[in-house]
Scaffold this active site. Structure first.
Site, PDB file in Angstrom:
ATOM      1  N   GLU A  71      56.489  49.076  29.720  1.00 58.67           N
ATOM      2  CA  GLU A  71      56.144  50.379  30.127  1.00 58.67           C
ATOM      3  C   GLU A  71      57.607  51.064  30.709  1.00 58.67           C
ATOM      4  OE1 GLU A  71      54.088  48.086  30.756  1.00 58.67           O
ATOM      5  OE2 GLU A  71      52.032  48.629  29.931  1.00 58.67           O
ATOM      6  N   HIS A 140      42.528  49.753  36.184  1.00 61.91           N
ATOM      7  CA  HIS A 140      42.148  50.573  34.965  1.00 61.91           C
ATOM      8  C   HIS A 140      41.580  51.815  35.236  1.00 61.91           C
ATOM      9  CE1 HIS A 140      43.412  46.633  33.227  1.00 61.91           C
ATOM     10  NE2 HIS A 140      43.468  47.268  32.128  1.00 61.91           N
TER      11      HIS A 140
END
Lengths: 339, 371
Positions: A71, A140
């Site tokens: 990322e 999440h």
């Protein structure tokens, strides 16, 4: 809305929120060679939420780029590409994973133009599947949009409908600065009318989704739908609620909010991010720092996420973020003074 | 400084202390970098015209005098904040930029004055930036740590260790997709090789064969922590093997060795064969920043590196090959000194930014006054 007449005249299809985003991505890829998509598993897999879908087959692997699970590097690559002539659209698989890339977003993308005295722009679009309700638990399910809203140099957008998801994405691509699009995961399958072809929805402009006279509910993303649902129930009770979809967190459309509260004299803010130091505080400040303060007939209520990580158990998970019942209770309280 | 007193020879001398040989997967041409035998002409002399070589020396000297001028200005209170000087590392910056065009990009570091000048920046606008003036490269908004010169392809120094590396990969992706034929050189220090951004970036550049030259300027210390204490591999270039790219360690105080390694890497990048990692072993004579008290290294160590002055070495090389005379060098010294004096004067005379323009350039289109 800045849709050309031809678009408005085109047949309105019912598309899901995810399909509407894909429609925008396809338009962008087709009309501008500089546009590239980057992200994890956005190619043949179609994206974790099937947003990119079949785009890799239509536009090829050179333009729909599956990145490694990197990322920070991926976000930085998107920054570098944006600086040097491409128009990257970077998808985080989950908004939570942006924690791994904050350096590039906050220190680089947001500040490069300023630090370099205006010598560059960073026309970067980032997409963040956000929010709870999927049983994916604490890592999440977060709603971190307020973090990004705290950074000068970024623009932060939350579309609530398929129409806006498409129009705001195309507006983000037209924008010369980094735009962060937070997409609530529970909205991906919701449907709505979406015109064919290109149109944009302006960044920085809230929308009054329902007009009312007794109370203003300012909401973002999925809370817009919960607020509208609550407003229907409240109407039965004789409470006429105005619902505003903020649509952009930064820059915030304070004028629309102030004008509404000046009319209704009451304000409830509903958002999924943690309640403290969040969007609710900022919307409230817009009121208390404006002439609308004089019109307030009741204390402002902020309905935000609980002061806890998002839990796994479905009932706990629901309890962690505002639901329709919470909005009903809050509105009844501010209108009837029973809170 | 005199070139006639030059005794240390470029080329056949031992590599930098603590560093031997070259990286495991180095290309043959780069493997010889810095190890040219006495009978062979150094790469730089064989490969570049006398004009290019004299200009390279002039740029090294300009970097040295610029940084000395910046240090002096700091002492006089003309510069706010801090700065990170690269005195002693000039061959690395100039050698790496020697073959780059204005269209080729670089990303630089907090110790980036040398890279900026090597890429062609105007020292007047650099001093103006350091003095916080509107005429500076960043209109006084960036300072030393964000110095950039986008027109010359310098995408900027960076305040974050490893921050520029993935940006370089993105710029290389643009070069590849837009078929510009350009390359990107990413400078970073030895400290950056233990940041995740380094590893993620090298991996991505390798899988997509992007035209990037990764240059680790190993000056032995990340602030106070030595490479030996912080880094598991014996030499940084060993890490190239993990990303299937050539890796080479060169004497970063030998301009010819740096230029030779970069020449190979640039050719490889332009040919579409992908990235390379070059470890340029050098040393900063000054402390990490203005707050450094040099507690982690000895005076003997510093003196040993000062004796390996890259400018004296390169000047000696040019003299030896009849490329620069004693008078020519003296003239170069004078010209550079005049250039620095004029640059400082320009910066001093330049106006300060208008505080009313504080939020200028936060956004490209200023549509908001507040968040």
């Amino acid at each position: 809305m800045t849709a050309p007449a031809a678009v408005l005249d085109s047949p309105l299809r019912e598309l899901s929120y995810a399909e509407a985003i894909r429609d925008a991505l396809a338009i962008a890829l087709a009309e501008d060679e500089r546009v590239v998509l980057m992200g994890e598993d956005i190619g043949v897999y179609g994206g974790a939420f099937q947003v990119s879908g079949d785009l890799v087959h239509r536009f090829g692997e050179e333009r729909v780029i599956d990145t490694p699970i990197s990322e920070l590097g991926g976000a930085g690559m998107a920054v570098g590409a944006a600086l040097t002539g491409l128009r990257p659209i970077y998808e985080f698989q989950f908004s939570d994973f942006a924690t791994l890339a904050m350096e590039q977003i906050v220190n680089q993308a947001a500040k490069l133009r300023f630090m370099l005295g205006g010598a560059v722009s960073v026309p970067l679009v980032m997409r963040f599947p956000a929010g709870s309700g999927t049983g994916a638990a604490a890592q999440h399910s977060q709603s971190l949009e307020a973090w990004f809203g705290h950074v000068p140099g970024l623009k932060v957008v939350q579309a609530a409908t398929p129409y806006d998801a498409k129009g705001l994405l195309l507006a983000a691509l037209d924008d010369p600065d980094p735009v962060m699009l937070f997409e609530h995961k529970l909205l991906y399958k919701t449907k709505g009318p979406v015109p064919e072809g290109r149109y944009t929805v302006p960044i920085g402009k809230a929308e009054v989704c329902r007009t009312g006279s007794n109370v203003t509910i300012v909401a973002t993303a999925i809370m817009v739908h919960r607020a509208l649902e609550a407003a229907e129930v409240l109407a039965q009770e004789g409470i006429d609620a105005e619902v505003i979809d903020l649509r952009t967190v930064r820059p915030m459309d304070r004028e629309t909010v102030v004008a509404s509260v000046a009319k209704t004299s009451r304000l409830v803010v509903a958002y999924e991010g943690v309640r403290t130091l969040g969007i609710g505080a900022e919307v409230s400040a817009s009121i208390v720092e404006s002439e609308a303060f004089d019109y307030l007939d009741a204390p402002i209520v902020r309905l935000g996420g609980a002061e806890a990580p998002i839990p796994y158990n479905p009932e706990l998970e629901k309890a962690a973020v505002p639901q329709v019942a919470d909005i009903l209770s809050a509105v009844r309280g501010v209108v009837r003074g029973t809170r | 400084m005199s070139i006639s007193s030059e005794t240390e020879r470029c080329g056949a001398q031992a590599p930098a202390p603590g560093r031997k040989g070259s990286g495991g997967s180095a290309r043959p041409a780069s493997r010889r970098a810095g190890k040219t035998s006495a009978g062979n002409e150094p790469f730089a002399v064989r490969h570049y015209s006398p004009e290019v070589l004299r200009e390279a020396l002039r740029k090294m000297l300009l970097i040295r005098r610029f940084e000395e001028g910046a240090e002096d200005s700091y002492m006089r209170g003309l510069i706010h904040g801090t700065m990170h000087l690269s005195i002693g590392q000039e061959a690395s910056a100039v050698g790496a930029c020697l073959e780059l065009t204005d269209q080729d990009k670089i990303t630089s570091t907090h110790r980036g004055h040398g890279h900026c000048i090597a890429k062609g920046a105007d020292v007047g606008r650099m001093f103006a930036e350091f003095f916080g003036k509107e005429s500076g490269y960043c209109r006084g908004r960036g300072g030393s740590m964000h110095i950039a010169d986008v027109d010359k392809g310098n995408l900027g120094a960076n305040g974050i260790v490893g921050g520029g590396i993935p940006i370089a990969v993105g710029a290389a992706l643009s070069a590849k997709r837009l078929k510009t034929g350009t390359v990107v050189t990413s400078f970073f220090g030895d400290g950056a090789v233990n940041e995740g951004s380094f590893h993620e970036s090298l991996n991505m550049a390798a899988i997509w064969k992007l035209p990037v030259i990764f240059i680790c300027e190993n000056n032995h210390y990340g602030m106070s922590t030595s490479v030996e204490r912080s880094t598991a591999v014996r030499q940084v270039s060993d890490r190239a093997a993990a990303y299937s790219m050539p890796g080479v360690t060169v004497d970063g105080n030998d301009l010819s060795a740096v230029a030779e390694a970069c020449h190979g890497a640039i050719e490889r990048a332009r040919a579409g064969e992908g990235p390379s990692l070059i470890e340029s072993v050098t040393y900063r004579w000054r402390g990490h920043s203005k707050s450094d008290r040099n507690r982690y290294r000895s005076k003997d160590e510093i003196d040993a590196w000062i004796a390996r002055d890259p400018i004296r070495r390169f000047a000696g090389l040019l003299s030896e090959h009849g490329i620069l005379s004693e008078e020519g060098f003296a003239r170069m010294e004078t010209e550079v000194a005049e250039q620095i004096a004029a640059a400082i004067a320009f910066a001093k005379e330049s106006p300060d930014p208008d505080t009313a323009a504080l939020t200028r350039d936060v956004y490209t289109t200023q549509t908001e006054s507040v968040g």
